[in-house]
Write a protein that holds these residues in place. Structure first.
Motif, PDB file in Angstrom:
ATOM      1  N   ALA A 303      -6.830 -17.877  13.339  1.00  0.00           N
ATOM      2  CA  ALA A 303      -7.849 -16.703  13.107  1.00  0.00           C
ATOM      3  C   ALA A 303      -9.427 -17.836  13.249  1.00  0.00           C
ATOM      4  N   PHE A 304     -10.140 -17.663  14.152  1.00  0.00           N
ATOM      5  CA  PHE A 304     -11.385 -18.856  14.133  1.00  0.00           C
ATOM      6  C   PHE A 304     -12.365 -17.823  13.414  1.00  0.00           C
ATOM      7  N   ASP A 305     -13.418 -18.529  13.257  1.00  0.00           N
ATOM      8  CA  ASP A 305     -15.051 -18.235  13.320  1.00  0.00           C
ATOM      9  C   ASP A 305     -15.713 -19.217  14.085  1.00  0.00           C
ATOM     10  N   PHE A 306     -16.370 -18.843  14.865  1.00  0.00           N
ATOM     11  CA  PHE A 306     -17.282 -19.494  15.440  1.00  0.00           C
ATOM     12  C   PHE A 306     -18.709 -20.327  15.443  1.00  0.00           C
ATOM     13  N   PRO A 399     -15.478  -5.499   4.892  1.00  0.00           N
ATOM     14  CA  PRO A 399     -14.510  -5.214   5.169  1.00  0.00           C
ATOM     15  C   PRO A 399     -13.829  -6.125   4.765  1.00  0.00           C
ATOM     16  N   ARG A 400     -13.871  -7.168   5.517  1.00  0.00           N
ATOM     17  CA  ARG A 400     -12.983  -9.023   5.568  1.00  0.00           C
ATOM     18  C   ARG A 400     -13.152  -9.134   4.248  1.00  0.00           C
ATOM     19  N   ARG A 401     -14.218  -9.024   3.064  1.00  0.00           N
ATOM     20  CA  ARG A 401     -13.769  -9.425   1.545  1.00  0.00           C
ATOM     21  C   ARG A 401     -12.821  -8.513   1.535  1.00  0.00           C
ATOM     22  N   GLU A 402     -12.889  -7.099   1.409  1.00  0.00           N
ATOM     23  CA  GLU A 402     -11.557  -6.058   0.549  1.00  0.00           C
ATOM     24  C   GLU A 402     -10.404  -6.851   1.631  1.00  0.00           C
ATOM     25  N   ALA A 403     -10.142  -7.048   2.683  1.00  0.00           N
ATOM     26  CA  ALA A 403      -9.233  -7.431   2.808  1.00  0.00           C
ATOM     27  C   ALA A 403      -8.501  -8.612   3.037  1.00  0.00           C
ATOM     28  N   VAL A 404      -8.845 -10.174   2.561  1.00  0.00           N
ATOM     29  CA  VAL A 404      -8.670 -10.667   1.479  1.00  0.00           C
ATOM     30  C   VAL A 404      -8.446 -10.127   0.890  1.00  0.00           C
ATOM     31  N   ALA A 405      -9.156  -9.710  -0.623  1.00  0.00           N
ATOM     32  CA  ALA A 405      -8.885  -9.709  -2.221  1.00  0.00           C
ATOM     33  C   ALA A 405      -8.057  -8.859  -1.912  1.00  0.00           C
ATOM     34  N   PHE A 406      -7.509  -7.452  -0.974  1.00  0.00           N
ATOM     35  CA  PHE A 406      -5.933  -7.169  -1.073  1.00  0.00           C
ATOM     36  C   PHE A 406      -4.547  -7.804  -1.219  1.00  0.00           C
ATOM     37  N   PHE A 407      -4.750  -8.786  -0.243  1.00  0.00           N
ATOM     38  CA  PHE A 407      -3.711 -10.261  -0.170  1.00  0.00           C
ATOM     39  C   PHE A 407      -3.735 -10.697  -1.659  1.00  0.00           C
ATOM     40  N   LEU A 408      -5.104 -11.130  -2.525  1.00  0.00           N
ATOM     41  CA  LEU A 408      -4.825 -11.230  -3.170  1.00  0.00           C
ATOM     42  C   LEU A 408      -4.456 -10.714  -4.149  1.00  0.00           C
ATOM     43  N   THR A 409      -4.202 -10.014  -4.540  1.00  0.00           N
ATOM     44  CA  THR A 409      -4.223  -9.086  -5.997  1.00  0.00           C
ATOM     45  C   THR A 409      -2.866  -7.782  -5.528  1.00  0.00           C
ATOM     46  N   ARG A 410      -2.144  -8.695  -4.444  1.00  0.00           N
ATOM     47  CA  ARG A 410      -0.274  -7.662  -3.944  1.00  0.00           C
ATOM     48  C   ARG A 410       0.594  -8.842  -4.689  1.00  0.00           C
ATOM     49  N   LEU A 411       1.116  -8.841  -4.969  1.00  0.00           N
ATOM     50  CA  LEU A 411       2.845  -9.029  -4.882  1.00  0.00           C
ATOM     51  C   LEU A 411       3.550  -8.325  -4.117  1.00  0.00           C
ATOM     52  N   ILE A 412       4.410  -9.242  -3.417  1.00  0.00           N
ATOM     53  CA  ILE A 412       5.743  -8.834  -3.051  1.00  0.00           C
ATOM     54  C   ILE A 412       6.996  -9.569  -3.286  1.00  0.00           C
ATOM     55  N   ASP A 413       8.077  -8.089  -3.666  1.00  0.00           N
ATOM     56  CA  ASP A 413       9.081  -8.912  -4.370  1.00  0.00           C
ATOM     57  C   ASP A 413       8.754  -9.983  -5.759  1.00  0.00           C
ATOM     58  N   GLY A 414       7.925  -9.280  -5.843  1.00  0.00           N
ATOM     59  CA  GLY A 414       7.975 -10.620  -7.127  1.00  0.00           C
ATOM     60  C   GLY A 414       6.974 -11.302  -6.788  1.00  0.00           C
ATOM     61  N   GLU A 462     -14.266 -17.858   6.293  1.00  0.00           N
ATOM     62  CA  GLU A 462     -14.583 -17.157   7.321  1.00  0.00           C
ATOM     63  C   GLU A 462     -13.132 -16.374   8.116  1.00  0.00           C
ATOM     64  N   ALA A 463     -13.000 -17.369   8.914  1.00  0.00           N
ATOM     65  CA  ALA A 463     -12.167 -17.263   9.528  1.00  0.00           C
ATOM     66  C   ALA A 463     -10.119 -16.405   9.240  1.00  0.00           C
ATOM     67  N   PHE A 464     -10.129 -17.196   8.203  1.00  0.00           N
ATOM     68  CA  PHE A 464      -9.507 -16.452   7.066  1.00  0.00           C
ATOM     69  C   PHE A 464      -9.195 -14.838   6.797  1.00  0.00           C
ATOM     70  N   GLY A 465     -10.699 -14.899   6.849  1.00  0.00           N
ATOM     71  CA  GLY A 465     -11.032 -13.251   6.566  1.00  0.00           C
ATOM     72  C   GLY A 465     -10.820 -12.692   7.995  1.00  0.00           C
ATOM     73  N   TYR A 466     -10.863 -13.330   9.099  1.00  0.00           N
ATOM     74  CA  TYR A 466     -10.454 -12.428  10.163  1.00  0.00           C
ATOM     75  C   TYR A 466      -9.534 -11.844  10.691  1.00  0.00           C
ATOM     76  N   GLY A 467      -8.560 -13.107  10.401  1.00  0.00           N
ATOM     77  CA  GLY A 467      -6.591 -13.116  10.087  1.00  0.00           C
ATOM     78  C   GLY A 467      -6.497 -11.884   9.128  1.00  0.00           C
TER      79      GLY A 467
END
Length: 497
Positions: A303-306, A399-414, A462-467
């Motif tokens: 994931a790139f930030d130019f 939207p990029r901030r929301e996408a990162v927050a999505f992964f930070l607030t979820r558990l998968i199989d504990g 910001e690169a991570f946000g694109y990912g």
């Protein structure tokens, strides 16, 4: 000579005094007696300074703080609490502020207070001859100050007067710094390696870390939060220690866990009065203590930030949907074009660690715009380098901030839906709060800017946000994570990477 009653705050402070290391550091929570220990260490050295040819013992210490207001309101205040002017001699408040003390019969000690407000102020040190140097709250100072300090001690008094300085040394005190701060690196023993790969050992350097203010071994409890009644009790009396413990328990009220972790428990970390972009991040949950292993059967996402400071977050998505950040590659000094960044930093890294992996590059959709200099797009550069570019849906910050927050607030199989490898340091720092909204200086309320500040941490964030936005489209179902079809991806040949 006035009598000074002083005892080390605890075993770690005592070990700091007993050390004969050339460079010594004392780290601990607030209130642990670090600054007093350093002040007493200097005076102890001055009292041991041998007399010169004229029978006088003379010595000098430089005491450094990051800014003049901090120097005056904290460092000098602590100094004068123990060495008041009416007893030890008047302070000369002209620049540089100097306190010349008479320590008994024919013993003269000069303390020079210096503020390092700007990088160029390091030159102040380079013009001074001194016996010892104390760097107060060293986490606020650049490494260049320590580098300069090690070359200035032991130069006063001159051996021509009969005796050189007694045990030249540099001493430092600090609250815990960021985990990637230069002090933390030195404390871990990360040493200089020359151009031939030969490690220069840190002989004569020692670092002392005081225990948490909440632990049974906390230092300085005998002197914290005391009143006349408790001070009449013997040292280490349970009631006196309990009184001191209240200093720390009261500090915890209204504070964040991160603040308490640093300033009370003496753990490395960063705090700020600004607002973090990702308050959802929890370092104990999202940061692995060990390196994460890549799966050669899964694609490797870049994931790139130019821009002039390119950054690349390297990750995989597990079949469960967990986003696993494996590495980061970024520019830490100066600027670089994307082609230069890929050739000089990214490509050698991929060849050394990820040879044969299927690579997919995720980037800002603006990367299809042509450069005014040579009419080549960033996307074309990625394609020419064999990095299989794919533009994400949007470059809007929300939207990029929301996408990162999505992964930070979820558990998968504990387990957390996102985890950082221990090798990922700058992104971890960004998520911990270094990627932030700057506070607006207005009276009566807390207000912050709408867009985060640009700094070294922001580029990798910001690169991570694109990912993240590639695998979660904000606005869809809260449970939606796009999981790639792993069976369609196989390791490629080693050509290029």
């Amino acid at each position: 000579m006035a009598t000074i009653q002083y005892a080390p705050a605890g075993p770690m402070a005592a070990s700091f005094h007993a050390s004969d290391a050339f460079v010594r550091g004392l780290l601990g929570p607030i209130g642990s007696g670090k600054s007093v220990a350093c002040a007493m260490d200097l005076v102890s050295h001055a009292l041991k300074q041998p007399p010169g040819n004229d029978g006088w013992s003379r010595s000098r210490a430089i005491i450094v703080r990051n800014t003049f207001p901090e120097l005056k309101s904290t460092t000098i205040k602590t100094w004068l609490d123990w060495f008041p002017e009416e007893t030890f001699g008047k302070v000369k408040w002209d620049s540089p502020i100097t306190h010349k003390l008479l320590l008994g019969n024919r013993c003269e000690f000069e303390a020079v207070f210096l503020a390092i407000d700007r990088p160029g102020d390091v030159d102040k040190l380079l013009s001074l001859e001194t016996s010892w140097i104390w760097l107060n709250e060293v986490k606020t100072l650049p490494k260049s100050v320590l580098d300069a300090a090690t070359g200035r001690v032991g130069r006063y008094p001159s051996p021509k007067t009969g005796e050189g300085a007694f045990h030249p040394c540099v001493i430092m005190d600090t609250n815990p710094p960021d985990d990637d701060h230069w002090y933390a690196n030195l404390e871990r023993g990360e040493t200089f390696v020359d151009d031939e790969g030969i490690e220069i050992p840190m002989d004569g350097w020692e670092f002392f870390r005081q225990p948490s203010g909440l632990s049974d071994d906390a230092e300085n409890l005998n002197w914290l939060n005391q009143d006349r009644e408790s001070l009449s009790l013997p040292i280490n009396h349970p009631d006196r220690l309990a009184k001191g413990r209240q200093y720390y328990t009261r500090l915890l009220a209204g504070k964040s866990k991160n603040w308490a972790s640093i300033y009370v428990e003496a753990k490395n970390g960063a705090t700020t009065s600004d607002r973090p972009v990702f308050p959802e991040y929890n370092d104990t949950i999202h940061a692995s203590k060990t390196p994460l292993n890549a799966n050669p059967k899964l694609p490797l996402y870049l994931a790139f930030d130019f821009g002039l400071t390119p950054a690349c977050a390297i990750f995989q998505v597990a079949p469960s949907g967990q986003l696993r950040v494996l590495d980061e590659v970024l520019i830490t000094e100066g600027t670089s074009g994307l082609k230069q960044f890929i050739d000089n930093k990214l490509k050698p890294f991929l060849i050394s660690k990820y040879q044969g992996y299927k690579i997919i590059s995720l980037h800002d959709p603006a990367g299809v715009q042509r450069s005014q200099a040579n009419e080549v797009t960033c996307r074309q550069i990625l394609r020419q380098e064999g990095l299989n570019p794919s533009a994400v849906s949007t470059n809007l910050f929300g939207p990029r901030r929301e996408a990162v927050a999505f992964f930070l607030t979820r558990l998968i199989d504990g387990k957390p839906a996102m985890i950082l490898s221990s090798t990922v340091k700058i992104l971890r720092r960004a998520l911990n709060g270094d990627y932030k909204y700057r506070r607006v200086n207005v009276p009566g309320e807390e207000r912050f800017r709408d867009e985060p500040d640009k700094n070294m941490s922001s580029h990798i964030a910001e690169a991570f946000g694109y990912g993240c936005i590639h695998f979660h489209n904000p606005g869809r179902s809260d449970n939606h994570i796009k999981i790639p079809r792993t069976s369609a991806y196989k390791p490629t040949s080693s050509a290029g990477y």
